[in-house]
Design an enzyme around this catalytic site. Structure first.
Site, PDB file in Angstrom:
ATOM      1  N   GLY A  16      53.710  65.616  31.400  1.00  0.00           N
ATOM      2  CA  GLY A  16      52.627  65.457  30.386  1.00  0.00           C
ATOM      3  C   GLY A  16      51.360  65.193  31.435  1.00  0.00           C
ATOM      4  O   GLY A  16      51.445  64.486  32.441  1.00  0.00           O
ATOM      5  N   ARG A  77      56.659  71.584  31.592  1.00  0.00           N
ATOM      6  CA  ARG A  77      58.189  70.956  31.915  1.00  0.00           C
ATOM      7  C   ARG A  77      59.140  72.057  31.865  1.00  0.00           C
ATOM      8  O   ARG A  77      59.063  72.925  31.022  1.00  0.00           O
ATOM      9  CB  ARG A  77      58.611  70.031  30.718  1.00  0.00           C
ATOM     10  CG  ARG A  77      57.527  68.890  30.530  1.00  0.00           C
ATOM     11  CD  ARG A  77      58.100  67.804  29.358  1.00  0.00           C
ATOM     12  NE  ARG A  77      57.216  66.562  29.478  1.00  0.00           N
ATOM     13  CZ  ARG A  77      56.162  66.356  28.585  1.00  0.00           C
ATOM     14  NH1 ARG A  77      55.982  67.374  27.497  1.00  0.00           N
ATOM     15  NH2 ARG A  77      55.478  65.384  28.548  1.00  0.00           N
ATOM     16  N   ASP A 108      58.729  60.721  36.350  1.00  0.00           N
ATOM     17  CA  ASP A 108      60.072  60.366  36.994  1.00  0.00           C
ATOM     18  C   ASP A 108      60.906  61.793  36.936  1.00  0.00           C
ATOM     19  O   ASP A 108      61.656  62.181  37.723  1.00  0.00           O
ATOM     20  CB  ASP A 108      60.740  59.290  36.636  1.00  0.00           C
ATOM     21  CG  ASP A 108      61.206  59.395  34.842  1.00  0.00           C
ATOM     22  OD1 ASP A 108      60.311  59.904  34.158  1.00  0.00           O
ATOM     23  OD2 ASP A 108      62.397  58.947  34.415  1.00  0.00           O
ATOM     24  N   THR A 131      51.045  59.528  34.697  1.00  0.00           N
ATOM     25  CA  THR A 131      51.348  59.301  33.432  1.00  0.00           C
ATOM     26  C   THR A 131      50.778  58.072  32.802  1.00  0.00           C
ATOM     27  O   THR A 131      50.463  57.222  33.439  1.00  0.00           O
ATOM     28  CB  THR A 131      52.910  59.112  33.248  1.00  0.00           C
ATOM     29  OG1 THR A 131      53.321  58.636  31.906  1.00  0.00           O
ATOM     30  CG2 THR A 131      53.459  58.006  34.209  1.00  0.00           C
ATOM     31  N   ASP A 133      51.675  56.508  30.370  1.00  0.00           N
ATOM     32  CA  ASP A 133      52.686  55.532  30.037  1.00  0.00           C
ATOM     33  C   ASP A 133      53.047  54.155  31.095  1.00  0.00           C
ATOM     34  O   ASP A 133      53.388  53.257  30.608  1.00  0.00           O
ATOM     35  CB  ASP A 133      54.093  56.145  29.684  1.00  0.00           C
ATOM     36  CG  ASP A 133      54.082  57.155  28.695  1.00  0.00           C
ATOM     37  OD1 ASP A 133      53.072  57.199  27.802  1.00  0.00           O
ATOM     38  OD2 ASP A 133      54.964  57.850  28.355  1.00  0.00           O
ATOM     39  N   ASP A 135      55.075  53.787  33.295  1.00  0.00           N
ATOM     40  CA  ASP A 135      56.636  53.339  33.195  1.00  0.00           C
ATOM     41  C   ASP A 135      57.413  53.865  34.389  1.00  0.00           C
ATOM     42  O   ASP A 135      58.440  54.387  34.205  1.00  0.00           O
ATOM     43  CB  ASP A 135      57.119  53.869  31.757  1.00  0.00           C
ATOM     44  CG  ASP A 135      56.998  55.544  31.830  1.00  0.00           C
ATOM     45  OD1 ASP A 135      56.287  56.076  32.734  1.00  0.00           O
ATOM     46  OD2 ASP A 135      57.707  56.040  30.948  1.00  0.00           O
ATOM     47  N   ARG A 177      56.635  56.791  24.826  1.00  0.00           N
ATOM     48  CA  ARG A 177      57.979  57.406  24.262  1.00  0.00           C
ATOM     49  C   ARG A 177      58.953  56.054  24.654  1.00  0.00           C
ATOM     50  O   ARG A 177      59.850  55.692  23.973  1.00  0.00           O
ATOM     51  CB  ARG A 177      58.351  58.488  24.948  1.00  0.00           C
ATOM     52  CG  ARG A 177      59.188  59.223  24.085  1.00  0.00           C
ATOM     53  CD  ARG A 177      59.526  60.853  24.732  1.00  0.00           C
ATOM     54  NE  ARG A 177      58.669  60.905  25.944  1.00  0.00           N
ATOM     55  CZ  ARG A 177      58.441  62.221  26.380  1.00  0.00           C
ATOM     56  NH1 ARG A 177      58.500  63.121  25.605  1.00  0.00           N
ATOM     57  NH2 ARG A 177      57.891  62.481  27.431  1.00  0.00           N
TER      58      ARG A 177
HETATM   59  O1  F6P Z   1      52.816  61.782  28.852  1.00  0.00           O
HETATM   60  C1  F6P Z   1      53.923  60.535  28.196  1.00  0.00           C
HETATM   61  C2  F6P Z   1      53.659  61.002  26.735  1.00  0.00           C
HETATM   62  O2  F6P Z   1      52.223  60.884  26.572  1.00  0.00           O
HETATM   63  C3  F6P Z   1      54.504  60.163  25.755  1.00  0.00           C
HETATM   64  O3  F6P Z   1      53.969  58.865  25.594  1.00  0.00           O
HETATM   65  C4  F6P Z   1      54.600  60.991  24.597  1.00  0.00           C
HETATM   66  O4  F6P Z   1      55.774  60.556  23.815  1.00  0.00           O
HETATM   67  C5  F6P Z   1      54.830  62.197  25.196  1.00  0.00           C
HETATM   68  O5  F6P Z   1      54.050  62.302  26.553  1.00  0.00           O
HETATM   69  C6  F6P Z   1      54.269  63.399  24.248  1.00  0.00           C
HETATM   70  O6  F6P Z   1      54.221  64.388  25.193  1.00  0.00           O
HETATM   71  P1  F6P Z   1      54.206  66.211  24.682  1.00  0.00           P
HETATM   72  O7  F6P Z   1      53.354  66.134  23.419  1.00  0.00           O
HETATM   73  O8  F6P Z   1      53.713  66.782  25.815  1.00  0.00           O
HETATM   74  O9  F6P Z   1      55.831  66.385  24.717  1.00  0.00           O
END
Ligand code: F6P
Length: 328
Positions: A16, A77, A108, A131, A133, A135, A177
């Site tokens: 992300g 990804r 990660d 990120t 998040d 985390d 998430r």
């Molecule tokens: O980058 C982390 C994050 O923002 C999470 O909090 C979220 O669930 C996820 O990415 C959503 O990512 P995408 O829409 O790119 O699958």
């Protein structure tokens, strides 16, 4: 490719996107060229590495990007990189370009890929935590969190205006998430009455009870901030439960979504991205391999890539107590 003096590095963003990734790319490219290294930008993370979408960069390639959100290298990804065939193709492309060190800005999942790759092909890899998040183990800060949380605060402040005008109960769903940091920080900063995060078990009866009690004493403006990954992280479903159990509450939902991932990075994110980017290149130059560059107690800290995993931790219960007291 053997470990030794690094002469040409590749930089990529993966997973992300997060505001500040461009500032990190800029720091890597400029520190690399300052030290006489060749630098290549790898497009779309591991996907671009496998598909040979790799381009030479110099100081000018990163002009005027420090203030921009997203990532000029794009991101993805990659499923293919989880396969031995994908990693072999990636290695061949690196060899073709003469790249002997990699810097990966991501989360990660991206570090796990780097660790496997590095074990198989002996390519030194350095990770930078990017990120929203926050985390990742081994760092107090991640590139993008500060901007994302401030975006959430700005949005929730606006929701509060309309919420207050109508005496409404609002459920605001923020990203996260697996982690509740955006919810916790933005919720505290906007005076939320309740904050629901994946790290804590939510007692739904307790939540309903506290909201009903506020209704009874005519405290009609109530803000509930939920992290998407929690047990009650789906704001629409939570709203249904609340509407059923407290029909008198005028309940509305707002899902902030990907707005939290974009925008110009905050000063704090530009600083940590610049700092970490510089140390990523320094690490390769001095032969420090397969670590993530983080910051702990305001000091640069190195964590082996295999330990820089998703941080599962309990968020201090003290904060939850403070939230309750301050929202009374
Ligand atoms: O980058 C982390 C994050 O923002 C999470 O909090 C979220 O669930 C996820 O990415 C959503 O990512 P995408 O829409 O790119 O699958």
């Amino acid at each position: 490719m053997k470990k030794g003096k690094v002469t040409k590095i590749g930089v990529m963003t993966s997973g992300g996107d997060a505001p500040g990734m461009n500032a990190a790319i800029r720091a890597v490219v400029r520190t690399g060229t300052y030290n006489g290294l060749g630098v290549c930008g790898i497009m779309r993370g591991y996907s671009g590495l496998i598909e040979n979408d790799i381009h030479e960069m110099d100081s000018r390639s990163v002009a005027n990007i420090i203030q921009r959100g997203g990532t000029i290298l794009k991101t993805a990804r990659s499923k293919a990189f989880t396969t031995p065939e994908g990693r072999k193709a990636a290695y061949n492309n690196l060899k073709q370009h003469g790249i002997d060190g990699l810097i990966i800005i991501g989360g990660d999942g991206s570090f796990k890929g780097a660790q496997t790759f590095s074990n198989e092909y002996d390519i030194p890899c350095i990770g930078l935590p990017g990120t929203i998040d926050k985390d990742i183990a081994g760092t107090d800060v991640t590139i993008g969190f500060d901007t994302a949380v401030n975006t959430a605060v700005e949005a929730i402040d606006k929701i509060r205006d309309t919420m207050d005008a109508h005496d409404r109960l609002f459920i605001v769903e923020v990203m996260g998430r697996d982690a509740g940091y955006i919810a916790l920080h933005s919720g505290i900063a906007t005076g939320a009455e309740n904050i629901l995060i994946p790290e804590n078990k939510t007692d739904i009866d307790d939540l309903i009870c506290s909201l009903s009690e506020k209704e009874k004493r005519k405290k009609l403006v109530n803000l509930v901030v939920v992290a998407e990954g929690g047990e009650y992280g789906d704001a629409n479903k939570l709203a249904e439960i609340i509407k059923e159990r407290i029909p008198t509450a005028d309940t509305r939902v707002c899902i902030l979504g990907h707005i939290q991932r974009g925008g110009s990075p905050s000063c704090a994110d530009r600083l940590i991205a610049s700092h970490m980017g510089y140390y990523a290149v320094e690490s390769l130059l001095i032969g420090r391999h397969n670590v993530m560059v983080g910051v702990i107690n305001n000091k640069i800290h190195y964590t082996p890539l295999d330990k820089a995993v998703k941080q599962k931790q309990t968020i201090g219960q003290e904060w939850m107590k403070i939230v309750k007291i301050l929202a009374s």
